[in-house]
Scaffold this active site. Structure first.
Site, PDB file in Angstrom:
ATOM      1  N   GLU A 185      37.119  37.183  44.852  1.00  0.00           N
ATOM      2  CA  GLU A 185      38.248  38.097  45.020  1.00  0.00           C
ATOM      3  C   GLU A 185      38.255  39.019  43.812  1.00  0.00           C
ATOM      4  O   GLU A 185      38.351  38.566  42.673  1.00  0.00           O
ATOM      5  CB  GLU A 185      39.572  37.326  45.091  1.00  0.00           C
ATOM      6  CG  GLU A 185      40.796  38.229  45.222  1.00  0.00           C
ATOM      7  CD  GLU A 185      42.096  37.493  44.912  1.00  0.00           C
ATOM      8  OE1 GLU A 185      42.866  37.996  44.090  1.00  0.00           O
ATOM      9  OE2 GLU A 185      42.303  36.407  45.486  1.00  0.00           O
TER      10      GLU A 185
ATOM     11  N   CYS B 182      46.031  41.926  40.644  1.00  0.00           N
ATOM     12  CA  CYS B 182      44.978  42.458  41.514  1.00  0.00           C
ATOM     13  C   CYS B 182      45.573  43.372  42.577  1.00  0.00           C
ATOM     14  O   CYS B 182      44.960  44.358  42.986  1.00  0.00           O
ATOM     15  CB  CYS B 182      44.226  41.316  42.195  1.00  0.00           C
ATOM     16  SG  CYS B 182      43.411  40.181  41.062  1.00  0.00           S
TER      17      CYS B 182
END
Length: 1006
Positions: A762, A796
């Site tokens: 990720e 993120c």
């Protein structure tokens, strides 16, 4: 403006009110025991029956709320479409978007056949213009031909006129002068009417907003004073209602000092003028988390007013009966009045924001709801509060705001028994039929709560009123529905339900005490007792030193983990899941401890820490449930005479490499997913945050993870991390971090001899939010500030690129600049801090360098102030306007926002965003439902958020992860994640090998 020095009293050791999160049944039993003996519901029904009969025989005017809801109930497609159009259409500046919005909403309903024909204006429009729209409007929000465009514009113009007409029925005037004139006209028919003017002040987002609202309130007071509508003191005069959050954008408990410095002088300036004119000023009620603060503000102002205006009896506030602490609020207000020798006006309302209070309690994992979960429970509370107001009538002038005929009758009875003076209140445009009958008794004064403002400013107010009063269970909705028997409409509310109307927040995910996933407990930091526990944990937190793993010892560690794999993988799945659940329970019990450590080591604000610990708990419980539901062996179909079984098992040793921005949640999610699938784990935390990882590893060991199934490997990425990835025994890698490092890991794995090793990655993203001109700017700015600057932009999912339609761009950009000025930047251990420092000196230097570059190539929109006393690696949150989407080529991992204007085709904006190559998160702000769905489908992006912020993905609710440059998938916290940690095996057994198919033969006759 007279700036009188003010300060709020210091924070109390304990709140003045009980906890808002008490057992609903217990609260109700207490309220029922306090109801006045004079309350007889059968008698109230007898009084109210003639009122209801008269309203049904002679309905309210066609413009009244009751008639609108009869024709178009909000539970219908037509009602919902009308509500959406009322909320958005008037603020849309460009014709193309107005056409698209109108087509989108009217296409879902059939306005040609309203439920009744009493609503002449709306019904007439419905049967003509709105019904014709389906022939003229495009099928979707793309432009059609010239004829269609001309036809569509005509229909939109007619719809705008209809919405404006509807709005005029619920707003007394566009300016205070107009409202006063309308009130004078109404008093010619009903002389006993009084008014409280509300200047439609929604919460301010900027200092400019607050000053504008303050000027509006001052202007209104001046005009009301000049109008000279006088009774016996302020109780008989017109007055004004003010909203504290409209006067200061940071009206919240965490900003207590600023509330004292900024808000109190503003309210005082209004009070001085109202007192001088002997008119009333009422503070409107707001959300639960501001209630204690509101009382502190109220007491500070009242205490200042007592010696200066000893004869003024016009200061008051509203109390919301749907809050479980309402009865206690009334007692507290009475105490303040007696202490200061004053008498206050108290408006008792049922309450607004109910749905918001429910959602907040669920999202925060609070112990209970601060509001009642059954409507009739609020009615019980209202009657108990009414009795309390009447009991305190020596120091409180009771004002009862309700449209419920039964409640009105009950109040009359209770007040008469005590000989108390009081007044009734209704909303302008509502309750006219009932109060027409009530006003036949000349002894009952009625005050109209009258919104004042431009049509576009009434949108949020109007839709809120529609939602609150349009529910199927509401009295207003049922009043004119003759299919509802009168005795059913007036049925006694004094019978508490046996069970709550909603599952408690803990049961949000189906938890029933024995099965289902328990929602992790949270905390309300506005509650003194809860806040104190966490503040003490921060003070006590010690960041232990964690020794680095020697690179030379990694081979031995991997061998040890490889040796432990067989036993751990053979551990029954149920036992592995039980370990995760024990870990979750232990972490929940130690939540303050872990939050304190996160504040000290990762420099996170306390609110962010609580969310992170809850996410880690959620990962443990969710993956335990998912493992048992999806990883168990299962039989597959096949021909007779054989069995086929699919088995899933661990791959071996997984290397889990996690980042510093979520040093507990992401670390925990990776590790427990690998463990529950049967793998052993070498867990490498970020070098900046090893202490919280070490403490969680210790917790897992305590919960039952063997020492040779999980080993912490602290060290730098290019040494320890690289050595772990390169080791021959690695069977899989789970990584969260930058795209560049993920690519390096991928290359290293590909270059190794031996098995092909899976990588779950990720990575980052240039996350965009696309805003069209139907979006509400205030909601947009709230979402932008949270998404771009919370956690110092170190998420993120954080917003990096805001794409705003040119029709509203100037206003949105100006509001963002103002909102930035209101942020508090500094020490994350302080509750008042919104934005703390970035993680370390290296991150600070990298972000500062990018900010300097942007200062030379882009226009600065705004920057948050940073005090001279602020220390640490602080980057002031900043926003820049850039020319185009493609100006962004890489993510700046900090509180830096880029803003781009767009026009024309929203689909083209999505295509530009797709071309950036990242695919993590996307925000869409639009009221055009079909557009939102289409743009989401076109986006090559993992998580799409519509009309909300873009951060805070919840495990099992918003599985998180991207595509393209943003990661490999599968999504963390989703139903497919665990499969990637597993290897699969199918076992086929020929059961007929030993002599034939006995089972088949046993069931066959010849």
């Amino acid at each position: 403006m007279n700036q009188v020095p003010f300060s709020l009293s210091p924070r109390r050791a304990a709140d003045r009110l009980p906890s808002p999160y008490r057992d609903e049944a217990t609260v109700l039993q207490d309220l029922l025991s306090r109801l006045p003996a004079s309350l007889s519901w059968p008698a109230a029904m007898d009084t109210a029956r003639p009122w209801v009969a008269a309203v049904r025989e002679s309905p309210a005017p066609f413009w009244a709320m009751e008639s609108l809801l009869r024709d178009y109930p909000i539970s219908s497609a037509e009602g919902l479409a009308l509500m959406r159009l009322a909320e958005a259409l008037l603020r849309v500046p460009d014709a193309a978007t107005a056409i698209a919005l109108t087509a989108d909403q009217l296409g879902k309903a059939d306005f040609g056949t309203p439920a009744a024909s009493h609503h002449k204006v709306i019904s007439g429009l419905s049967s003509s213009v709105i019904a014709l729209s389906k022939r003229f409007l495009p099928d979707h929000d793309h432009e059609g031909g010239l004829f269609k465009r001309l036809g569509a514009q005509t229909v939109v113009a007619a719809t705008v006129r209809a919405i404006q007409l509807m709005g005029r029925q619920f707003v007394l005037g566009r300016q205070i002068r107009e409202a006063l004139s309308e009130a004078d006209g109404a008093r010619k028919v009903q002389p006993q009417l009084r008014y409280s003017y509300d200047m439609l002040g929604e919460g301010a987002r900027t200092e400019a907003d607050a000053r504008r609202y303050l000027a509006s309130y001052h202007d209104a007071i001046e005009h009301i004073a000049k109008a000279g509508v006088r009774g016996a003191g302020p109780e008989g005069s017109d007055g004004i209602s003010i909203k504290l959050s409209a006067l200061f954008s940071r009206y919240e408990d965490a900003q207590r000092e600023r509330v004292g410095d900024t808000l109190l002088p503003r309210v005082w300036s209004l009070m001085e003028r109202a007192a001088a004119a002997d008119i009333n000023l009422t503070i409107d009620a707001e959300e639960c988390d501001r209630l204690e603060l509101s009382l502190d503000v109220f007491e500070a102002l009242a205490t200042r007013a007592a010696p200066r205006f000893p004869q003024w009896r016009g200061f008051g506030l509203a109390v919301q009966a749907y809050q479980t602490r309402a009865r206690h609020v009334i007692d507290e207000v009475a105490r303040i009045a007696r202490t200061n020798g004053q008498r206050f006006m108290v408006r008792l309302v049922k309450g607004a924001y109910w749905d918001g209070e429910i959602k907040r309690a669920q999202e925060l994992g609070l112990p209970a709801y601060p509001v009642y979960t059954h409507k009739h429970h609020t009615d019980i509370s209202y009657l108990a509060c009414a009795g309390a107001l009447i009991d305190h009538a020596d120091v409180i002038y009771p004002q009862f705001a309700t449209h419920n005929a039964g409640t009105i009758a009950a109040i009359q009875s209770m007040a008469k028994a005590r000989g108390a003076t009081y007044e009734m209140q209704r909303l302008h445009g509502m309750g006219e039929g009932v109060y027409r009958e009530v006003l036949k008794d000349a002894g009952v004064p009625v005050r109209v709560y009258a919104p004042v403002g431009e049509h576009r400013d009434l949108l949020a107010y109007l839709v809120r009123r529609l939602l609150e009063n349009g529910a199927n269970s509401s009295f207003v909705h049922q009043l004119t529905d003759e299919s509802v028997p009168v005795d059913t409409l007036l049925a006694s509310p004094l019978h508490p339900a046996a069970v709550p109307g909603l599952p408690l927040p803990v049961a949000l995910y189906g938890f029933d005490g024995t099965s289902g996933r328990r929602n992790p407990q949270g905390a309300d930091l506005a509650v003194t007792a809860e806040r104190a526990v966490y503040e003490q944990a921060v003070d006590a937190a010690v960041v232990e030193s964690v020794p680095e793993a020697p690179v030379g010892g990694i081979a031995a560690t991997m061998t040890r983990l490889h040796g432990g794999f067989t036993a751990w993988n053979a551990t029954p799945l149920a036992d592995r899941a039980a370990v995760l659940r024990r870990a979750a329970d232990a972490l929940e019990q130690r939540q303050p401890e872990f939050c304190g450590l996160l504040v000290r080591e990762a420099h996170k604000t306390l609110g962010d820490c609580i969310s992170e610990v809850r996410e880690a708990i959620d990962f443990c419980r969710y993956y335990a449930d998912q493992a048992e539901a999806t990883l168990a062996s299962r039989a597959l179909p096949g021909p007779t005479g054989e069995s086929n079984t699919l088995h899933l098992h661990g791959r071996g040793v997984f290397v889990c490499i996690s980042p510093w921005n979520f040093p507990l949640a992401i670390f925990a999610g990776q590790v427990v997913a690998a463990l529950v699938a049967g793998n052993t784990v070498a867990a490498k935390p970020a070098e900046q945050t090893p202490a919280v990882a070490a403490r969680f590893v210790a917790l897992l060991h305590e919960a039952g993870v063997p020492a040779d199934a999980l080993v912490l490997q602290h060290g730098e990425g290019h040494t320890v991390g690289a050595a772990l990835v390169a080791h021959p025994l690695v069977a899989g890698v789970c990584f969260t971090g930058s795209t560049a490092v993920a690519k390096a890991i991928n290359r290293a794995l590909a270059a190794k001899d031996g098995p092909i090793v899976p990588l779950i990655a990720e990575t980052g993203g240039i996350n965009a939010m696309v805003v069209d001109s139907t979006a509400l700017p205030e909601q947009v700015v709230d979402a932008v500030v949270q998404s771009a600057f919370r956690s110092a932009g170190q998420r993120c999912s954080a917003l990096r690129l805001l794409c705003v339609h040119e029709g509203i761009a100037d206003g949105v950009i100006e509001m963002i600049a103002g909102a930035l000025q209101e942020l508090s930047v500094g020490d994350p251990s302080q509750l008042s801090t919104d934005v703390g420092p970035v993680i370390d000196a290296e991150a600070h230097a990298n972000i500062a360098r990018e900010v300097t570059r942007l200062e030379g190539s882009a226009r600065v929109i705004g920057r948050a102030p940073v005090g001279l006393d602020v220390t640490g690696h602080v980057i002031a949150p900043v926003a820049f306007e850039v020319a185009k989407v493609s100006d962004l080529s890489a993510e700046i991992f900090g509180p830096v926002l880029h803003v781009v204007r767009w026009s024309g085709d929203a689909d083209a904006v999505i295509r530009e965003v797709n071309q950036l190559g990242y695919g993590l998160t996307l925000g869409l702000q639009t009221r055009i439902d079909s557009r939102a769905l289409r743009l989401a489908a076109e986006a090559r992006i993992g998580n799409v958020y519509v009309n909300r912020n873009m951060i805070g993905a919840v495990v099992g609710v918003q599985p998180f992860g991207g595509e393209g440059l943003s990661g490999t998938g599968p999504k963390a916290g989703g139903p497919h994640y665990l499969f990637r940690f597993c290897a699969e095996q199918t076992v086929t057994i020929n059961t007929a090998a030993a002599g034939g198919n006995a089972a088949l033969l046993a069931g066959t006759s010849h």
